[in-house]
Design a protein around this motif. Structure first.
Motif, PDB file in Angstrom:
ATOM      1  N   THR A   7       0.831  -1.203   0.000  1.00 54.44           N
ATOM      2  CA  THR A   7       0.000   0.000   0.000  1.00 54.44           C
ATOM      3  C   THR A   7       0.862   1.248   0.000  1.00 54.44           C
ATOM      4  OG1 THR A   7      -1.731  -1.174   1.226  1.00 54.44           O
ATOM      5  CG2 THR A   7      -1.820   1.232   1.223  1.00 54.44           C
ATOM      6  N   TRP A  10       2.483   1.499  -3.529  1.00 55.61           N
ATOM      7  CA  TRP A  10       1.609   1.962  -4.611  1.00 55.61           C
ATOM      8  C   TRP A  10       1.210   3.421  -4.411  1.00 55.61           C
ATOM      9  CZ3 TRP A  10       1.680  -0.130  -9.008  1.00 55.61           C
ATOM     10  CH2 TRP A  10       1.808  -1.516  -9.160  1.00 55.61           C
ATOM     11  N   ARG A  11       1.039   3.834  -3.170  1.00 60.31           N
ATOM     12  CA  ARG A  11       0.688   5.233  -2.919  1.00 60.31           C
ATOM     13  C   ARG A  11       1.794   6.165  -3.409  1.00 60.31           C
ATOM     14  NH1 ARG A  11       0.918   9.335   1.372  1.00 60.31           N
ATOM     15  NH2 ARG A  11       2.607   8.143   2.300  1.00 60.31           N
TER      16      ARG A  11
END
Length: 278
Positions: A7, A10-11
């Protein structure tokens, strides 16, 4: 199994892609640096070394090819060192407080940001390499397709290990600093010694003994050596000097980069354990 680092990864990658000005500048700037500085310096060095006799049986490459590996390494250094800035902004904007107070292990923040910096470095290296080939950089000359693929994988491993080490260092600095200006000053202070005590732009044989000793332990020197070994070859001459690399020496350079990354990871992890959520 925790996958929270994905997460975080990808952020940061989405932010990199969506900020098109930053994306464009980060990809084009090093290519332009290679084009203008590389070609200008290449012409000067070619003129100075034109009268030097070629070394029999040794491949001769131009200065543009020699500096091409250095530009890739330089870009990786800058990208990795500034990669931790995102953590400082998250801290100042309150996003870091939300992340640290979640069940997500703090180590995942470090890993996620580290992987995103490594991905950015590999993308930039690919762009520079492709642009360099268009300019006349003689990478992979005489290589078979299998040898080229193997060399690309080797370069990728070196860039990956190097970028992780400096991103972990950047993350440790970012989580400690309070202002972007302070972090930029520290990173700028670190960048110059690493860059100018390496073999990125010129051979280190003529360095004073102290600088030569610093060059041997400089991670940037190990990265440049690895790129040149895989992209140019183990034995070549440039600007009137002969360069030879052995498999054992390159393996030692890679182990040195892994050791550096491991030490920086431990430092970053220690700094993150000291962070207090307020």
């Amino acid at each position: 199994m925790h996958t929270g680092f994905l997460t975080i990864y990808w952020r940061d990658m989405l932010r990199f892609v969506r900020f098109r000005t930053l994306l464009f500048a980060s990809l084009v700037q090093p290519a332009l640096w290679l084009a203008f500085f590389g070609i200008a310096m290449s012409n000067n060095f070619e003129r100075l070394t034109a009268t030097m006799p070629a070394i029999p049986g040794v491949k001769t490459v131009g200065y543009l090819t020699f500096i091409g590996a250095g530009v890739i390494a330089m870009t990786t250094l800058f990208t990795s060192l500034f990669g931790g800035t995102v953590l400082l902004f998250d801290k100042n904007w309150g996003l870091m407080r939300e992340t640290l107070s979640s069940p997500l292990p703090r180590i995942h923040i470090i890993i996620g940001i580290g992987l995103s910096a490594m991905t950015k470095s590999l993308i930039q290296a690919s762009v520079i390499m492709g642009f360099g080939l268009l300019l006349g950089v003689e990478f992979f000359e005489g290589y078979t397709p299998a040898q080229t693929i193997f060399s690309l994988l080797g370069i990728g491993l070196f860039i990956g290990a190097f970028s992780l080490g400096f991103l972990f260092l950047s993350a440790a600095i970012a989580i400690t600093m309070e202002s972007p200006e302070g972090m930029q000053a520290v990173i700028t202070l670190l960048t110059m010694p690493f860059f100018f005590t390496s073999n990125a732009l010129y051979p280190v044989n003529s360095f004073p003994p102290v600088l030569r000793a610093l060059s041997t332990i400089n991670p940037l020197t190990h990265l440049v050596s690895g790129i040149r070994y895989f992209a140019i070859g183990s034995d070549f001459s440039s600007i009137g000097l002969r360069y030879t690399y052995t498999q054992q020496g390159i393996l030692i350079s890679f182990i040195a980069l892994l050791a550096f990354a491991g030490i920086m990871f431990l430092i970053a992890r220690w700094r993150f354990t000291k962070v207090r959520v307020t």
